[in-house]
Design a protein around this motif. Sequence first.
Motif, PDB file in Angstrom:
ATOM      1  N   TRP A 279      28.990  17.186 -52.962  1.00 26.23           N
ATOM      2  CA  TRP A 279      30.367  17.411 -52.969  1.00 26.23           C
ATOM      3  C   TRP A 279      31.032  17.976 -53.842  1.00 26.23           C
ATOM      4  O   TRP A 279      30.710  17.439 -55.151  1.00 26.23           O
ATOM      5  CB  TRP A 279      31.270  16.177 -52.518  1.00 26.23           C
ATOM      6  CG  TRP A 279      32.410  16.645 -52.549  1.00 26.23           C
ATOM      7  CD1 TRP A 279      33.483  16.365 -53.425  1.00 26.23           C
ATOM      8  CD2 TRP A 279      33.233  17.306 -51.406  1.00 26.23           C
ATOM      9  NE1 TRP A 279      34.826  16.900 -53.329  1.00 26.23           N
ATOM     10  CE2 TRP A 279      34.483  17.689 -51.891  1.00 26.23           C
ATOM     11  CE3 TRP A 279      33.089  17.760 -50.306  1.00 26.23           C
ATOM     12  CZ2 TRP A 279      35.509  18.208 -51.180  1.00 26.23           C
ATOM     13  CZ3 TRP A 279      33.958  18.474 -49.488  1.00 26.23           C
ATOM     14  CH2 TRP A 279      35.253  18.604 -49.991  1.00 26.23           C
TER      15      TRP A 279
ATOM     16  N   MET B 161      27.011  17.495 -47.015  1.00 25.68           N
ATOM     17  CA  MET B 161      27.786  16.533 -46.374  1.00 25.68           C
ATOM     18  C   MET B 161      27.851  16.907 -44.883  1.00 25.68           C
ATOM     19  O   MET B 161      28.069  18.045 -44.620  1.00 25.68           O
ATOM     20  CB  MET B 161      29.399  16.555 -47.066  1.00 25.68           C
ATOM     21  CG  MET B 161      30.329  15.599 -46.148  1.00 25.68           C
ATOM     22  SD  MET B 161      31.931  16.007 -46.610  1.00 25.68           S
ATOM     23  CE  MET B 161      32.237  17.242 -46.081  1.00 25.68           C
TER      24      MET B 161
ATOM     25  N   HIS C 235      32.801  13.307 -43.174  1.00 26.69           N
ATOM     26  CA  HIS C 235      33.452  12.567 -44.230  1.00 26.69           C
ATOM     27  C   HIS C 235      34.537  11.795 -43.268  1.00 26.69           C
ATOM     28  O   HIS C 235      34.973  11.977 -42.311  1.00 26.69           O
ATOM     29  CB  HIS C 235      34.186  13.309 -45.212  1.00 26.69           C
ATOM     30  CG  HIS C 235      35.382  14.227 -45.093  1.00 26.69           C
ATOM     31  ND1 HIS C 235      35.141  15.431 -44.487  1.00 26.69           N
ATOM     32  CD2 HIS C 235      36.735  13.914 -45.038  1.00 26.69           C
ATOM     33  CE1 HIS C 235      36.158  16.092 -44.210  1.00 26.69           C
ATOM     34  NE2 HIS C 235      37.232  14.960 -44.549  1.00 26.69           N
TER      35      HIS C 235
ATOM     36  N   HIS D   1      28.532   9.065 -49.929  1.00 21.51           N
ATOM     37  CA  HIS D   1      29.115   9.648 -48.762  1.00 21.51           C
ATOM     38  C   HIS D   1      30.716  10.086 -49.374  1.00 21.51           C
ATOM     39  O   HIS D   1      31.579   9.223 -49.861  1.00 21.51           O
ATOM     40  CB  HIS D   1      29.409   8.801 -47.571  1.00 21.51           C
ATOM     41  CG  HIS D   1      28.125   8.352 -47.131  1.00 21.51           C
ATOM     42  ND1 HIS D   1      27.318   9.217 -46.276  1.00 21.51           N
ATOM     43  CD2 HIS D   1      27.361   7.254 -47.075  1.00 21.51           C
ATOM     44  CE1 HIS D   1      26.350   8.522 -45.855  1.00 21.51           C
ATOM     45  NE2 HIS D   1      26.293   7.441 -46.394  1.00 21.51           N
TER      46      HIS D   1
ATOM     47  N   PHE E 208      34.515  10.430 -48.818  1.00 22.96           N
ATOM     48  CA  PHE E 208      35.698  10.045 -48.070  1.00 22.96           C
ATOM     49  C   PHE E 208      36.942  10.520 -48.742  1.00 22.96           C
ATOM     50  O   PHE E 208      36.996  10.524 -50.026  1.00 22.96           O
ATOM     51  CB  PHE E 208      35.593   8.695 -47.728  1.00 22.96           C
ATOM     52  CG  PHE E 208      35.843   7.819 -48.781  1.00 22.96           C
ATOM     53  CD1 PHE E 208      37.108   7.048 -49.222  1.00 22.96           C
ATOM     54  CD2 PHE E 208      34.883   7.289 -49.592  1.00 22.96           C
ATOM     55  CE1 PHE E 208      37.489   6.522 -50.074  1.00 22.96           C
ATOM     56  CE2 PHE E 208      35.187   6.354 -50.938  1.00 22.96           C
ATOM     57  CZ  PHE E 208      36.366   5.905 -50.982  1.00 22.96           C
TER      58      PHE E 208
END
Length: 139
Positions: free
Chosen positions: A77, A86, A89, A129, A131
């Motif tokens: 990212w 990615m 998200h 990940h 977010f």
Amino acid sequence: MTTAPAPDAAAPSGPPPLTMTGTVLDAPDPHALAGFYRRLLGWAVTMDEPDWVKLIPPGGGPGLAFQAEAAFVRPSWPAAPGVQQMMMHLDIETPDLPASVAHALSLGATLADFQPQPDARVLLDPAGHPFCLWTPTHS
């Protein structure tokens, strides 16, 4: 000459009923990642298996699950050529962005270097990940 079969009067006229039950994230350790999101969101564990954990929100609705993936590669990212990108998200709304960011950081999230907008913060969960924590803006 062949004839077409007669229409089935009992056949449904539309698509079958489908229900979205959740989103699944791959992780090298699904239990650790589920623990992060359980503490972040305050959701309850509803399934706990060796390679799978599922959380649901207190009021019901689609949950968030985590599955073991030994070949998991942390996404990049923002996106960059030649590296794992990615695939999705999570967007998590909050009325207090600074407090929510501090809470997420205290649980093991990291703040991403690139922040695309002032009313949201991109963070990375412990598995990498991305977010977003965001707050509505009023004009």
